[in-house]
Design a protein around this motif. Sequence first.
Motif, PDB file in Angstrom:
ATOM      1  N   VAL A 185       0.857  -1.174   0.000  1.00  0.00           N
ATOM      2  CA  VAL A 185       0.000   0.000   0.000  1.00  0.00           C
ATOM      3  C   VAL A 185       0.899   1.232   0.000  1.00  0.00           C
ATOM      4  N   MET A 186       0.547   2.203  -0.829  1.00  0.00           N
ATOM      5  CA  MET A 186       1.338   3.420  -0.980  1.00  0.00           C
ATOM      6  C   MET A 186       0.450   4.630  -0.713  1.00  0.00           C
ATOM      7  N   PHE A 187       1.035   5.654  -0.087  1.00  0.00           N
ATOM      8  CA  PHE A 187       0.275   6.839   0.295  1.00  0.00           C
ATOM      9  C   PHE A 187       0.902   8.088  -0.321  1.00  0.00           C
ATOM     10  N   LEU A 188       0.074   8.878  -0.999  1.00  0.00           N
ATOM     11  CA  LEU A 188       0.512  10.138  -1.581  1.00  0.00           C
ATOM     12  C   LEU A 188      -0.466  11.237  -1.180  1.00  0.00           C
ATOM     13  N   ASP A 189       0.020  12.214  -0.408  1.00  0.00           N
ATOM     14  CA  ASP A 189      -0.825  13.315   0.086  1.00  0.00           C
ATOM     15  C   ASP A 189      -2.044  12.788   0.836  1.00  0.00           C
ATOM     16  N   ALA A 190      -1.896  11.641   1.463  1.00  0.00           N
ATOM     17  CA  ALA A 190      -2.978  11.058   2.246  1.00  0.00           C
ATOM     18  C   ALA A 190      -2.421  10.637   3.599  1.00  0.00           C
TER      19      ALA A 190
END
Length: 1011
Positions: A409-414
């Motif tokens: 799982v990857m998070f960008l601006d979250a």
Amino acid sequence: MESNKKYWKGLEELNKTPEFVELNKHEFAEPIPIEEVLSGTGLMGKTPRRNFLKTVGFGIGAVTLAACQKTPVHKSIPYLIKPEEVTPGVANYYVSSYDGQAILVKTREGRPIKIEGNPGDVLGQGGVSAQVQASVLDLYDTNRLKGPMQDGGDTAWSSLDSFVKAELAAIKASGKQIRLVTASINSPSTLGVIAAFAAQYPTAKHINYDAVSYTGIIQANQNSFGKAVVPHYRFDRADLIVGFGCDFLGSWLSSAEYTRQYASKRNEEAIESKKMSRHVHFESGMSLTGSNADVRIPVKISQQGLALVNLYNEISGTTLPGSKKLGNNVADNAITLVAKELLAAKGRALVVCGSNDVATQVLVNAINSLLGSYGTTIDLDNPSNKYKGNDADIIALVEEMKRGDVGAVMFLDANPVYDFYQSSAFADALKKVRLKVSFNQYNDETAAQCNIVAPNHNYLESWGDENVLEGYYTIIQPTINPVYDTRKAEQSLLIWSDNAVKDYYTFVRNTWNTSLLPKGGLAGQGGWETLLQNGFIKVADKPATPVAFNRDINGVAQTILSQGAKLAAGEGKLELQVYENNTIGNGKYANNPWLQELPEAISKVTWDNFVAISPKTAEDLKLEEGDLIKITANNYSTELPVLLQPGQAQGTISIAVGYGRTKAGKVGDMVGKNAYPFVSLTNGSFQGNAVASIEKLGGDKIILAQTQTHHSYEGRDVIRETTLQEYLKRGEDKESEKKETYDLWNDYDRPQYDWVMAIDLNACTGCGACVVACNAENNIPVVGRDEVRRRREMHWIRIDRYYSFDEKGKTVTEEKEINKLEDLDHVSVTYQPMLCQHCDHAPCETVCPVLATTHSSEGLNQMTYNRCVGTRYCANNCPYKVRRFNWFNYWNDSRFENYIQNDYTELVLNPDVTTRFRGVMEKCSMCVQRIQAGKLNAKLQKRPLVDGDIKVACQQTCPANAIIFGNKLDPNSQVSKALKSERTYYVLEELNVKPGIGYQTKVRNRLPTEA
């Protein structure tokens, strides 16, 4: 047009409390013991004392190096001018984009120092919000990650890339799911990168997740019209606007755009042409939008759905099953009146609702369909792309992680470990995922739970693009080399997916060359350079197509009424609403000190959130302002202080989200408490409503850092207000002639320029963008919570918020009526920007013993800082209380470490403005540096200075165009014309100080049947 209402800033002034009376006897009161301030005692406990400014960490070394290097590899082209190299002392302007708005970035010596709106921007047309203004400060935050991390330790990009690629290959082979969680993305290039990544890893899925959700609107439009979109609302086409708990001027969807549209229907031109819009607002907590309404009706949270049902009944001529009156005579009567007005304004009406409930939004769609709003005031064919989140997707992700189905799982601006409604459940599920990657710029709450952190560039260091509105494409270009060893998240994805294009700049160029430039009639290198000069392309709007509402409204109404019944608080309970304010927003901006110190529009509180409660409810519960209470709802409890809020619906409380961060950075950590856990999942969407119980805790009262009631005008006439109906009758009832005045001094000669200002109170919404713009332009320091509590904020412009009693137009004048707590439910609000008035007979000038404040030949009241010895006579003698005393050297005094920063002063400071040391007076200079620059530029071009060449910072950023600045001696200037308006008056004109700022009377457009 003079108002005979009673205006007051806060309950202490209204009730003339002993504390208020005593404090206002002294110009420089000391309301909090110095020992408490220096010990760092704040709302939630003690803070460290060492280096108040320094340890917050807004760094200098790395930024200086980045600024001194050559410009970015791929040449960015400045707006209008194209210098070959950076010229010391000369500013360069580069186009870019932030949150979908086209902007200009001002750089000096290679360093971005100021954000301005791009005049051609489709959304704000040159105006931007406070959050956009403050975004430049984030570039210099040394709380940003300095480079890639693995398992909590530093690593190299090459090592990180090898590890991640091997992990992704193993996960792909295992068949487990890969999830990319981002804030809503509308960038064509970023979406292209994500699509390429998903092609390499077929189990990958992109999840748009918004901390403050708009799923209700999106799903309702899917259910009603088969279009899962957020519409493009057109407030500038509406003659009548009816809102239900919808803060569209504050934090809802596209506030700067809506502010511009809204103000265009309520300015001088609209008033004189008799085309001023009418605005009626129903809400529980007092919002920025509700405070600007012509008629505001407080209703309980549980009754908002019922109010919409009744409005539908009145408009459609039917009665939905289960309908009943609200039991609130004011609200019931208002709904009947509003329904008639909406029908009369068919095709020119707009009903908006802030609820995230799908059924409620479907009912709103039904109402707007009956009113013919689609294709006129609501555009479904050219929708907004700003929010795309689907609450069901993030809920499904948690279940997938719990089952062990997710391998990466990857998070960008979250940041769901902070702002998900069940954050602990999310964090627990995340532990079962093998590869956890964060692209966030900070080691925030979510990044701290990840084994890989690949920090993203700041947007001022990046290439990119945005498509926030259908057909409107903006470009993002770097204005400085990367300050730290960060990398664009999209480039990481390209590398990890073995894409043939591994450089994101090349990917962006390819996207524009193949699909976007042709839309704007551009092509090749020439088209690209034109784009980098203009900042955007706009494709013609798609024509409106007919839409047919196709839902059974009976079942929808039953769902709404059932939910309302569940929210109705029983004995000893209160209805709780969480909301997003327009300062730190959803928490993303929590580490930005400019926004933390920007007063919230209504409460004027800085550096904290609180529990807003109506004075009548507080009396019933034996609560007083400042009491610390424990709030419990949805199996979550937290403690916050009470704020008595006029206009709050009885039986309800409101709490702002975005606070209570634990890993925001040294500015934002532990400021306030987290309200996201009060959100619940109801009927498939996140909703910020709950039934709460409260418990009063012992201990001393909490003193909130408010800026509002520091001074009193002692009942003098500072606000003038009328109704449109009365204003249009002005020819029949001439005002009496002004009294003759006498001058002690001769008038000053004005050979060429007389710089003055006009402020339209009807356009100003109180958003505060001008305050942050002034901070950035004029090097105004942040002072922190405790200094604000001691009445020492340094803002050169403030937005005064005045309450007045409003009983359907009846003026409350008798003391016995004023003290009725029920009257406080129905207050009107008026905003007044207040800054140095640059008086021609300035009382500050006559008392300064060292001539530190003098008058210029161009009408400006000037400060000579190196003459000032800090007597403060000028501040005592100023009737407007707009002068600020520098009690400390706030930039680097070690006593103020937790609120402001030391090192960033040399980075974001405007070199054209003197930085002030302790012990001197400061105040608005009318951006004299801009005046001088404008005159010099005209001289270099061998032409006379023309109106519009000079814009002061507050004027330039105002999305409502409420502020006009210019030369009074030019009869054709905008300011000269504005000051000739019959609405113009001067605050405290009777003192004969001859202020240089004229205000235009506030006009409210009442319902015709109102008194």
